[in-house]
Write an enzyme that holds these catalytic residues in place. Structure first.
Site, PDB file in Angstrom:
ATOM      1  N   GLY A  68     -22.084  14.729  -6.339  1.00 29.87           N
ATOM      2  CA  GLY A  68     -23.032  13.338  -6.577  1.00 29.87           C
ATOM      3  C   GLY A  68     -23.480  13.463  -8.024  1.00 29.87           C
ATOM      4  N   GLY A  69     -24.363  12.594  -8.250  1.00 30.57           N
ATOM      5  CA  GLY A  69     -24.776  12.731  -9.643  1.00 30.57           C
ATOM      6  C   GLY A  69     -25.670  13.697 -10.237  1.00 30.57           C
ATOM      7  N   THR A  72     -23.343  19.421  -7.024  1.00 33.54           N
ATOM      8  CA  THR A  72     -22.083  19.553  -6.159  1.00 33.54           C
ATOM      9  C   THR A  72     -22.287  20.321  -4.952  1.00 33.54           C
ATOM     10  OG1 THR A  72     -20.860  19.403  -8.297  1.00 33.54           O
ATOM     11  CG2 THR A  72     -19.548  20.439  -6.553  1.00 33.54           C
ATOM     12  N   VAL A  73     -21.564  19.940  -3.805  1.00 34.15           N
ATOM     13  CA  VAL A  73     -21.560  20.481  -2.791  1.00 34.15           C
ATOM     14  C   VAL A  73     -20.542  21.455  -2.147  1.00 34.15           C
ATOM     15  CG1 VAL A  73     -22.392  20.552  -0.053  1.00 34.15           C
ATOM     16  CG2 VAL A  73     -23.417  18.786  -1.779  1.00 34.15           C
ATOM     17  N   LYS A  88     -25.608  23.482  -2.192  1.00 30.40           N
ATOM     18  CA  LYS A  88     -25.584  22.564  -3.014  1.00 30.40           C
ATOM     19  C   LYS A  88     -26.158  23.084  -4.571  1.00 30.40           C
ATOM     20  CE  LYS A  88     -26.991  17.707  -2.455  1.00 30.40           C
ATOM     21  NZ  LYS A  88     -27.436  16.855  -1.503  1.00 30.40           N
ATOM     22  N   ASP A 181     -36.580  10.098   0.013  1.00 31.97           N
ATOM     23  CA  ASP A 181     -35.088   9.825  -0.301  1.00 31.97           C
ATOM     24  C   ASP A 181     -34.357   9.485   1.070  1.00 31.97           C
ATOM     25  OD1 ASP A 181     -33.015   8.892  -1.990  1.00 31.97           O
ATOM     26  OD2 ASP A 181     -32.406  10.868  -2.347  1.00 31.97           O
TER      27      ASP A 181
END
Length: 928
Positions: A68-69, A72-73, A88, A181
Site C-alpha cells: 500500500g501507500g 508492504t506486507v 507489515k 480507519d
C-alpha cells in the site's frame, strides 16, 4: 522491466473499467506508491535482503502478499514459535515522517486488546532503521477483495460481518481506543469469521505529530477518504467512538448496495459529499434490506456525531434488544429518558412510533429525483421563477444580467422581454410578471422603490409603487404575496393581476417586538401559509399562519444547533403543490424538506444529482437549479509576442470547484490550487496537462492566490489567507509537501499582507522571494524574504507607499538579480544595491501595467489592463526599455489572461491563465 510494477499496473487498469473508480478513490495513494516503486525499483532487491538480515533470526520472510501507500506486507515464518505471521513493514520515507518512538509507543497499546474479532499485535519494533509490526497470518481475504469479486453481499452475511466488527469496536471503545480507519481493507475474512486489523495504526499516525500534508505526501493515511467522518475531514480533535461508527455505516452501506455511499472525481469532491450530502436511503437502492438494518446504517451516517450512537456497544444493544430495530434519531430534538421505563419498553414504543411515522410519511409527497435536464445553454442564467401553472419560467440573463427572459419549461430557448434595472422577477398570474426592486439597505428613509409589471398577454409595461408610509417590502418567496411590515404587527398583503393599483387582500400577524420577519410563502387565506422569522438572539422560527393571523410554531433552530435548519431556513423555501411540505435550499446538491402539518417539525435532508443551490420549485414538482461551472484554460504562446495571436489552449479544467493552475518552468507539469468551498480549504495538486499523474502536494485551511514556480521547478510561492488571521506568504516544496511560512506569526486580520492576486518573484538562484508587504489601506512596500520559516524579510523599498499609495502589481527580477522591474499604475526599475527607483513607463490613471519578462539587454515585456474593468483580463502587449526609450505596442493576446503571465525556462514561450464561470439552469423532476 519490473514484474512488480507491471502486475500493479495491470491490476489498476483492470479495476478502472469495472469499479466506477472506487478502487482509486479508496486507495488515493496508489499512484504515489507506484511512482515510488518506479523510482526505487532498482533498489527493491537490496532492500529485501537488508530487511531479511534485520529481522533474522526471529523471522524468515517468505513472500510479499500486499503493498500500500504506507507499508508492504510480507508472509513470514516466526522461527521462535513455529507459526506463519504477517509482517507489515513501514516504508522508509513514511517512517522518517512519522518518527519511530511515538509510532511504536502508540501501536504497542493495541497489544492489550484481546478479543476474538481483533487481529492481535504479536510484535513490533525497529530493525535496521525500518519500522515493522507483526500480526497472525490469516488464510483468507479482505472484505474489500470479496466485495470486488461479488459486488453487493447477501444480507445475512452483512449482518454477520457487522456484528463481528461492532463486537471488536465495542471492546476497544470500552478501553478508550478508537480505530480511526475502519474500511473493508482492514476487515479480514476466513470462513464465517471476521477480524478487524490495524488497530491503533491511524492513531499512531495522528499522534506522531505529522501534519496532514506531510503525511499524505508519502502515502501515510490519516483516514480513508471513502469512509472518513465529517469531523475527521475537518481536522477536529474531537475524534471518538462515533467516528468509527460513521465508517461502519459507510462500509455497511457499500456491502448492501454494491457501491460506495459517495463518489467524486477528486478528493475534494469526495470530501464535500461526506461533509454535506445526504446518503441515499438504502431501501431505495436495495428494497429487500430490512428496515431495521437500513435504519441502523443510515443513523451511522449522520453528519453530526451527536446524531449517531455513543459507542459500538450502544448500537449492538439497540440491534439485539429490539430484535434488530435500530431507532432512528429525530432531527433537532433532544432524547429524553422516561423514569421507571425499561430500556426494552422504550425501544418497543419507539418502534411503534417509527412504524406510524413511516406510514404517515409514505402517504405524503416523496422525493425521487430524476436525471437533470438542461434548460438553458447561454452560460449566464440567474434568478429563475416558475409560472403558477408550471409551464413557463422567467429569469435574468447576460454578463450584467439586465435582460429578462421568458421560456417554456419544455424548451431550451427563450425570448427576451427587454432590459430592466436589477430586480428579482416573480409572477402574479400565468401571464403577468413583476420585477421587484428592494430599497437600499440601511436607508429606512429611502423613497419607495418603483416596480415593473409586465403583462405578457398584451405586451404592456407598467411602473408602480405599492409601498407607501412606514414599512418595508420583502421579496416574495413564491406566489403572489407582497409583504409589507409595519408596527405594531406585521401586515401581509396580496397583489392580484386584476388589481395592479395596490394590495387587495391582507392579514395581520402579531409577532413579538424582538422578532423580525424574514420571508413568507403562499397567499393570505392559504392553508397553511408559511412564514419565517429571526429573533434578537438569532433564533430561527418557522410558522404556519391561518387566514385570521393565528401562528403555529413548526420548527425552531438556534445558532448552536448543527441541524440543517440553521443553514436552510434563512434562504426561504418552496411550496409543494399540496401545500403540506416545503423544500429549502440546503447546499450545493441537497434540500431540506419540512412537514408543515407535523406538530414537532419533522425535517429530512434530501440530495439531488446536480451541483447547485435550488432557486425555485414549480407547481408541477420540478426543481430549477442554477449550476455554476468554473472554467480555467492554460494557454501557451511564443515569444517574441508579436506572434501572440497564435496562443493555444494547453490545458483546460471545467467543474464546480474553482481551479487556479500554474505551468512549471519546463512546461510539462501543472500545479493547481483547488477550493473546498464548504470548509474554506484549498489543496495544491501536481498533474500532467492531460490530467494524468495527479498527486496531492499540500492541503491548507484558508485561501491561496496564484502560484509562482521557483526557477528550478521544485517549489511554489503563494499568498495564504488563513481564516480569521492576517495573511502571509508561504513556500511549498513539491517534493516533500513541506510548507514554509514567511513573515511574523499571524495576528488579527487588521494587518494583512494584501495585493490583487499577483504572485511574488523569485531571485534567479531561488534563495529569495520579493513580495509586497501591504497593510490594508492605501499603502505599499516591498520586502525580500529568505526562504526560512518565520523570516520577516528585509525592506527593499517603500516607494509605492510614499509616491503612489497602492500595492505593486507584477514583479520581475533581472537575469543578473540586481534589479527589480515592478508594475502597477506605472513601470519602475528598482536598483537593489542602492534602492534607487526609476520610472520607465508613466501612469495614465486608468491602465494597469504588468511586466512579465526582462532580457539581459533591458527589454521589458509587459501587458496592459484597464484598471476599471479587471474582469476583462490582460490583452494589450508592449515593449519598454530600462534605458528609458519610448515603449512600443506589440499587439494583443488572443487569450484573456488573468493575474500574470509566466515565461518558460526556454525563454521562447510564455503561459497565462484565462478564468471565467458559467451558470445554466437545470430541471430536476421528482418532487410530488
Amino acid at each position: 522491466e519490473s514484474p512488480t510494477i507491471a502486475d500493479e499496473l495491470q491490476r489498476l487498469l483492470a479495476r478502472e473499467g469495472t469499479l466506477d473508480r472506487r478502487g482509486f478513490l479508496d486507495t488515493p495513494t496508489s499512484l504515489d506508491s507506484l511512482v515510488g516503486k518506479m523510482l526505487d525499483g532498482t533498489a527493491t532487491a537490496l532492500q529485501r535482503s537488508e530487511l531479511e538480515r534485520a529481522l533474522a533470526p526471529g523471522y524468515e520472510l517468505q513472500a510479499e502478499v500486499g503493498r500500500g501507500g504506507m507499508a508492504t506486507v510480507f508472509r513470514a515464518r516466526d522461527t521462535r514459535h513455529g507459526r506463519d505471521v504477517a509482517i507489515k513493514v513501514i516504508r522508509p520515507d513514511a517512517a522518517s515522517v512519522l518518527g519511530a518512538e511515538r509510532f511504536l509507543a502508540e501501536i504497542r497499546l493495541t497489544a492489550n486488546l484481546t478479543h476474538p474479532n481483533i487481529l492481535p499485535l504479536l510484535d513490533s519494533g525497529q530493525a535496521g532503521g525500518t519500522l515493522f509490526y507483526v500480526m497472525p497470518f490469516i488464510e483468507g481475504e479482505t472484505l474489500r477483495a470479496r466485495m470486488r469479486r461479488e459486488g453487493a453481499l447477501p444480507v445475512d452475511d452483512v449482518r454477520r460481518v457487522l456484528r463481528s466488527v461492532l463486537e471488536a469496536l465495542a471492546h476497544a471503545h470500552e478501553k478508550g481506543l478508537v480505530h480511526r480507519d475502519i474500511k473493508p481493507d482492514n476487515v479480514l475474512l476466513a470462513g464465517r469469521q471476521a477480524w478487524v486489523a490495524d488497530f491503533g495504526i491511524a492513531k499512531a499516525v495522528a499522534s506522531s505529530g505529522t501534519s496532514a500534508h506531510a503525511a499524505t505526501s508519502v502515502g501515510v493515511a490519516l483516514g480513508s477518504p471513502g469512509y472518513m467522518a465529517p469531523e475527521q475531514i475537518e481536522g477536529s480533535a474531537a475524534i471518538d467512538a462515533r467516528t468509527d461508527l460513521y465508517a461502519v455505516g459507510a462500509m455497511a452501506w457499500e456491502m448492501l448496495a454494491g457501491r460506495p455511499v459517495f463518489t467524486g472525481e477528486s478528493m475534494q469532491q469526495l470530501f464535500m459529499k461526506h461533509l454535506t450530502a445526504v446518503a441515499e436511503d438504502l431501501r431505495t437502492v436495495r428494497p429487500e434490506v430490512p428496515p431495521p438494518l437500513a435504519d441502523a446504517v443510515m443513523r451511522c451516517l449522520a453528519k453530526a456525531p451527536g446524531e449517531r450512537w455513543a459507542s459500538a456497544a450502544s448500537l449492538l444493544d439497540a440491534l439485539e434488544e429490539s430484535g434488530g430495530v435500530a431507532t432512528p434519531l429525530p432531527v433537532n430534538r433532544g432524547t429524553a429518558v422516561i423514569p421507571g421505563w425499561s430500556r426494552r419498553a422504550i425501544v418497543g414504543v419507539v418502534a411503534v412510533v417509527s412504524a406510524v411515522a413511516w406510514y404517515i410519511a409514505s402517504a405524503g409527497p416523496t422525493f425521487a429525483p430524476g436525471k437533470p435536464e438542461r434548460l438553458t445553454t447561454s452560460g449566464s442564467a440567474f434568478l429563475p421563477r416558475s409560472s403558477p401553472d408550471g409551464k413557463r419560467f422567467v429569469f435574468r440573463s447576460g454578463e450584467q444580467p439586465q435582460q429578462v427572459m421568458v421560456q417554456s419549461i419544455d424548451s431550451t430557448t427563450g425570448r427576451s422581454l427587454g432590459s430592466f434595472p436589477p430586480g428579482a422577477p416573480t409572477w402574479l398570474d400565468d401571464s403577468t410578471i413583476v420585477l421587484v426592486s428592494l430599497p437600499a439597505p440601511g436607508r429606512p428613509d429611502a423613497p419607495p422603490p418603483q416596480h415593473t409589471v409586465l403583462d405578457l398577454a398584451t405586451g404592456t409595461r407598467l411602473e408602480v409603487a405599492w409601498l407607501s408610509g412606514p414599512g418595508r417590502l420583502l421579496r416574495p418567496v413564491s406566489g403572489r404575496t407582497i409583504l409589507v411590515r409595519s408596527r405594531p404587527g406585521d401586515t401581509l398583503m396580496t397583489l392580484l393581476a386584476g388589481d395592479r393599483r395596490g394590495p387587495r387582500d391582507s392579514v395581520t400577524v402579531a409577532l413579538p417586538p424582538t422578532e423580525r420577519m424574514l420571508w413568507i410563502s403562499g397567499t393570505p387565506g392559504d392553508a397553511p401559509l408559511a412564514m419565517a422569522s429571526r429573533s434578537a438572539d438569532s433564533v430561527l422560527r418557522l410558522y404556519t399562519v391561518t387566514a385570521s393571523g393565528k401562528r403555529q410554531l413548526v420548527l425552531s433552530a438556534t445558532p448552536r444547533d448543527t441541524t440543517p435548519a440553521v443553514r436552510a431556513l434563512p434562504r426561504g423555501g418552496f411550496r409543494v403543490p399540496n401545500g403540506r411540505h416545503m423544500f429549502f435550499p440546503l447546499s450545493r446538491d441537497s434540500v431540506l424538506r419540512v412537514d408543515l402539518e407535523s406538530a414537532n417539525g419533522a425535517v429530512e435532508a434530501l440530495s439531488f444529482p446536480v451541483p447547485g443551490v435550488p432557486a425555485d420549485l414549480s407547481t408541477t414538482g420540478d426543481l430549477i437549479v442554477p449550476s455554476l461551472q468554473h472554467i480555467s484554460r492554460t494557454y501557451r504562446f511564443p515569444i517574441p509576442v508579436d506572434t501572440a495571436a497564435a496562443a493555444k489552449v494547453f490545458a483546460e479544467h471545467t467543474g464546480d470547484v474553482r481551479i487556479i493552475p500554474s505551468l512549471a518552468p519546463d512546461g510539462r507539469v501543472l500545479a493547481q490550487t483547488e477550493a473546498l468551498p464548504a470548509r474554506q480549504e484549498m489543496s495544491v495538486y501536481l498533474q500532467q496537462p492531460d490530467g494524468s499523474g495527479r498527486r496531492l502536494v499540500a492541503h491548507l485551511k484558508g485561501a491561496l492566490t496564484s502560484l509562482k514556480w521557483s526557477p528550478d521547478g521544485t517549489r511554489l510561492a503563494t499568498r495564504f489567507n488563513e481564516s480569521g488571521v492576517s495573511a502571509r506568504w508561504i513556500v511549498i516544496d513539491v517534493r516533500s509537501g513541506v510548507v514554509t511560512r514567511l513573515g511574523a506569526a499571524p495576528g488579527p486580520r487588521a494587518g494583512t499582507i494584501f495585493n490583487s492576486g499577483f504572485p511574488p518573484a523569485w531571485s534567479p538562484d531561488g534563495s529569495t522571494l520579493y513580495a509586497p508587504d501591504v497593510p490594508q489601506g492605501p499603502a505599499g512596500t516591498l520586502r525580500a524574504y529568505r526562504i526560512a520559516e518565520g523570516d520577516t524579510g528585509v525592506l527593499v523599498s517603500d516607494w509605492w507607499a510614499r509616491r503612489e499609495g497602492f500595492a505593486p502589481e507584477g514583479i520581475v527580477v533581472s537575469p543578473d538579480g540586481k534589479q527589480l522591474i515592478v508594475g502597477g499604475a506605472s513601470i519602475v526599475v528598482l536598483d537593489l544595491a542602492t534602492g534607487a527607483v526609476r520610472e520607465v513607463v508613466p501612469a495614465d490613471d486608468v491602465t494597469l501595467l504588468i511586466p512579465f519578462q526582462v532580457s539581459p539587454a533591458g527589454e521589458i515585456l509587459y501587458a496592459t489592463r484597464d484598471s476599471r474593468a479587471r474582469a476583462l483580463g490582460m490583452r494589450g502587449l508592449a515593449m519598454a526599455y530600462t534605458s528609458g526609450a519610448p515603449p512600443r505596442p506589440l499587439g494583443t493576446l488572443s487569450a484573456r489572461c488573468e493575474v500574470t503571465i509566466d515565461v518558460l525556462a526556454s525563454g521562447r514561450e510564455a503561459s497565462c491563465v484565462e478564468q471565467f464561470q458559467t451558470t445554466d439552469l437545470y430541471r430536476i423532476r421528482g418532487v410530488r
